[in-house]
Design a protein around this motif. Structure first.
Motif, PDB file in Angstrom:
ATOM      1  N   TRP A 160      10.588  -1.182  -2.533  1.00  0.00           N
ATOM      2  CA  TRP A 160       9.545  -2.186  -2.716  1.00  0.00           C
ATOM      3  C   TRP A 160       8.996  -2.666  -1.369  1.00  0.00           C
ATOM      4  O   TRP A 160       7.810  -2.989  -1.255  1.00  0.00           O
ATOM      5  CB  TRP A 160      10.076  -3.355  -3.538  1.00  0.00           C
TER       6      TRP A 160
ATOM      7  N   GLY B 263      -4.947   4.296  -2.647  1.00  0.00           N
ATOM      8  CA  GLY B 263      -5.460   3.401  -3.672  1.00  0.00           C
ATOM      9  C   GLY B 263      -6.272   2.263  -3.079  1.00  0.00           C
ATOM     10  O   GLY B 263      -7.124   1.676  -3.749  1.00  0.00           O
ATOM     11  N   ILE B 264      -6.005   1.960  -1.801  1.00  0.00           N
ATOM     12  CA  ILE B 264      -6.740   0.914  -1.094  1.00  0.00           C
ATOM     13  C   ILE B 264      -7.841   1.520  -0.226  1.00  0.00           C
ATOM     14  O   ILE B 264      -8.964   1.014  -0.173  1.00  0.00           O
ATOM     15  CB  ILE B 264      -5.770   0.075  -0.242  1.00  0.00           C
TER      16      ILE B 264
ATOM     17  N   THR C 179       2.931  -0.998   3.034  1.00  0.00           N
ATOM     18  CA  THR C 179       1.791  -0.084   2.959  1.00  0.00           C
ATOM     19  C   THR C 179       0.554  -0.819   2.472  1.00  0.00           C
ATOM     20  O   THR C 179      -0.561  -0.578   2.966  1.00  0.00           O
ATOM     21  CB  THR C 179       2.113   1.113   2.051  1.00  0.00           C
ATOM     22  N   ARG C 180       0.703  -1.737   1.514  1.00  0.00           N
ATOM     23  CA  ARG C 180      -0.431  -2.552   1.075  1.00  0.00           C
ATOM     24  C   ARG C 180      -0.984  -3.361   2.246  1.00  0.00           C
ATOM     25  O   ARG C 180      -2.197  -3.494   2.415  1.00  0.00           O
ATOM     26  CB  ARG C 180      -0.003  -3.493  -0.061  1.00  0.00           C
TER      27      ARG C 180
ATOM     28  N   GLN D 142      -0.080   7.306  -2.333  1.00  0.00           N
ATOM     29  CA  GLN D 142      -0.743   6.775  -3.520  1.00  0.00           C
ATOM     30  C   GLN D 142      -1.135   5.313  -3.317  1.00  0.00           C
ATOM     31  O   GLN D 142      -2.213   4.878  -3.739  1.00  0.00           O
ATOM     32  CB  GLN D 142       0.161   6.936  -4.740  1.00  0.00           C
ATOM     33  N   ILE D 143      -0.275   4.555  -2.663  1.00  0.00           N
ATOM     34  CA  ILE D 143      -0.582   3.151  -2.393  1.00  0.00           C
ATOM     35  C   ILE D 143      -1.691   3.047  -1.339  1.00  0.00           C
ATOM     36  O   ILE D 143      -2.672   2.327  -1.518  1.00  0.00           O
ATOM     37  CB  ILE D 143       0.680   2.406  -1.927  1.00  0.00           C
TER      38      ILE D 143
ATOM     39  N   LEU E  74       3.967   6.691  -0.850  1.00  0.00           N
ATOM     40  CA  LEU E  74       3.210   5.975   0.177  1.00  0.00           C
ATOM     41  C   LEU E  74       1.732   6.326   0.116  1.00  0.00           C
ATOM     42  O   LEU E  74       0.872   5.440   0.185  1.00  0.00           O
ATOM     43  CB  LEU E  74       3.799   6.280   1.556  1.00  0.00           C
TER      44      LEU E  74
ATOM     45  N   GLU F  73       7.428   7.899  -7.532  1.00  0.00           N
ATOM     46  CA  GLU F  73       6.132   7.235  -7.633  1.00  0.00           C
ATOM     47  C   GLU F  73       6.269   5.731  -7.786  1.00  0.00           C
ATOM     48  O   GLU F  73       7.196   5.265  -8.452  1.00  0.00           O
ATOM     49  CB  GLU F  73       5.349   7.832  -8.793  1.00  0.00           C
ATOM     50  N   PRO F  74       5.336   4.951  -7.198  1.00  0.00           N
ATOM     51  CA  PRO F  74       4.247   5.464  -6.360  1.00  0.00           C
ATOM     52  C   PRO F  74       4.732   5.823  -4.965  1.00  0.00           C
ATOM     53  O   PRO F  74       5.537   5.125  -4.369  1.00  0.00           O
ATOM     54  CB  PRO F  74       3.268   4.297  -6.318  1.00  0.00           C
TER      55      PRO F  74
ATOM     56  N   HIS G 187       6.380  -0.373  -0.400  1.00  0.00           N
ATOM     57  CA  HIS G 187       5.150  -0.655  -1.137  1.00  0.00           C
ATOM     58  C   HIS G 187       4.391  -1.814  -0.484  1.00  0.00           C
ATOM     59  O   HIS G 187       3.177  -1.724  -0.250  1.00  0.00           O
ATOM     60  CB  HIS G 187       5.470  -1.030  -2.584  1.00  0.00           C
ATOM     61  N   ARG G 188       5.110  -2.907  -0.185  1.00  0.00           N
ATOM     62  CA  ARG G 188       4.458  -4.097   0.366  1.00  0.00           C
ATOM     63  C   ARG G 188       3.845  -3.817   1.734  1.00  0.00           C
ATOM     64  O   ARG G 188       2.710  -4.208   2.018  1.00  0.00           O
ATOM     65  CB  ARG G 188       5.449  -5.270   0.470  1.00  0.00           C
TER      66      ARG G 188
END
Length: 270
Positions: free
Chosen positions: A58, A95-96, A64-65, A91-92, A89, A86-87, A61-62
């Motif tokens: 997680w 996605g942005i 990378t966002r 993909q995140i 790196l 999934e997801p 995920h954070r």
């Protein structure tokens, strides 16, 4: 796919591999009895181990966002990728910013067999995979330059990797050689096991990994700070994994998070 191989691609099932143990913790299917055995041994001394593996995921995920959003980074070099979960790196990030370019690197041949899942890029972006070890920084950089533009900022991701690199392998030198190759405006991202929070459980974990032939090297906050020498550490600094920008969380389970024996940090190269 680059698929650069520094060693034979034969999968060694006689001893556990960190990527496959991590896969078992995450509920994956790409592991062997020897990996599950070590995973269960770790669970016997720390029942939170599976949850801690997820909290580390997680964090990826954070961060990378944050990198793709607030920091505006569109290039990523992820060393110690692990088995795709999934997801991923890319993909995140894509996605942005759909144009993001991502190069994955790992030394476990089983990751190579799943590289196709790592290469499903957006049409505007690129993903690639290098079969290499963090102990081969020049090889990684040589291959990464085929995809990434080192005249523009790159995020170097070393998530849950460096505690598998013992002091004998000169981890500070390895990280320094990678960071030195990055241009101004680039970022270093890492998470690292520590004994600062639960020394006895971590000590026994180190012994279990050692019995399986795997080096596990927890480091203190001060030792982790050495990886960021010369970089500007992003707020909130070098903190317990779950305290790094929790407001960026999406669909995370928070119960038990306070028990994660890992630090996390991000540093910017001026």
């Amino acid at each position: 796919m680059t698929g650069t191989e520094s060693t034979s691609p034969r999968i060694d099932t006689s001893k556990p591999h960190p990527a496959r143990v991590y896969d078992w913790f995450l509920g994956g299917k790409d592991n062997y009895p020897v990996d599950e055995e070590l995973g269960r041994q770790i669970m016997s001394i720390d029942a939170r181990a599976k949850h801690v593996a997820r909290t580390n995921r997680w964090f990826m995920h954070r961060v990378t966002r944050w990198l793709a959003g607030e920091a505006g980074i569109t290039q990523y070099l992820d060393v110690g990728t692990g088995i795709p979960t999934e997801p991923n790196l890319h993909q995140i990030a894509q996605g942005i910013a759909s144009e993001a370019r991502v190069v994955y690197t790992d030394n476990d041949p089983i990751v190579l067999t799943h590289a196709e899942a790592l290469l499903r890029s957006t049409p505007q972006g690129v993903t690639d995979y290098i079969q290499a070890d963090v102990r081969e920084p020049e090889l990684i950089l040589e291959q990464a330059r085929k995809v990434l533009d080192f005249d523009r900022p790159v995020a170097l991701s070393l998530v849950a990797l460096l505690h598998f690199v013992g002091d004998a392998d000169r981890p500070y030198d390895l990280v320094g050689r990678l960071v030195d190759a990055l241009p101004s405006g680039s970022y270093l991202v890492l998470s690292q096991l520590t004994s600062d929070f639960d020394p006895e459980a971590v000590r026994r974990g180190v012994q279990m990994y050692a019995a399986g032939g795997v080096t596990l090297a927890p480091r203190t906050q001060a030792e982790i700070a050495r990886f960021f020498e010369g970089l500007d550490v992003v707020e909130p600094g070098i903190v317990q994994l779950t305290r790094w920008h929790p407001e960026l969380a999406v669909d995370e389970a928070t119960e038990g998070n306070e028990g994660a024996s890992l630090y996390a940090a991000v540093g910017r190269k001026s």
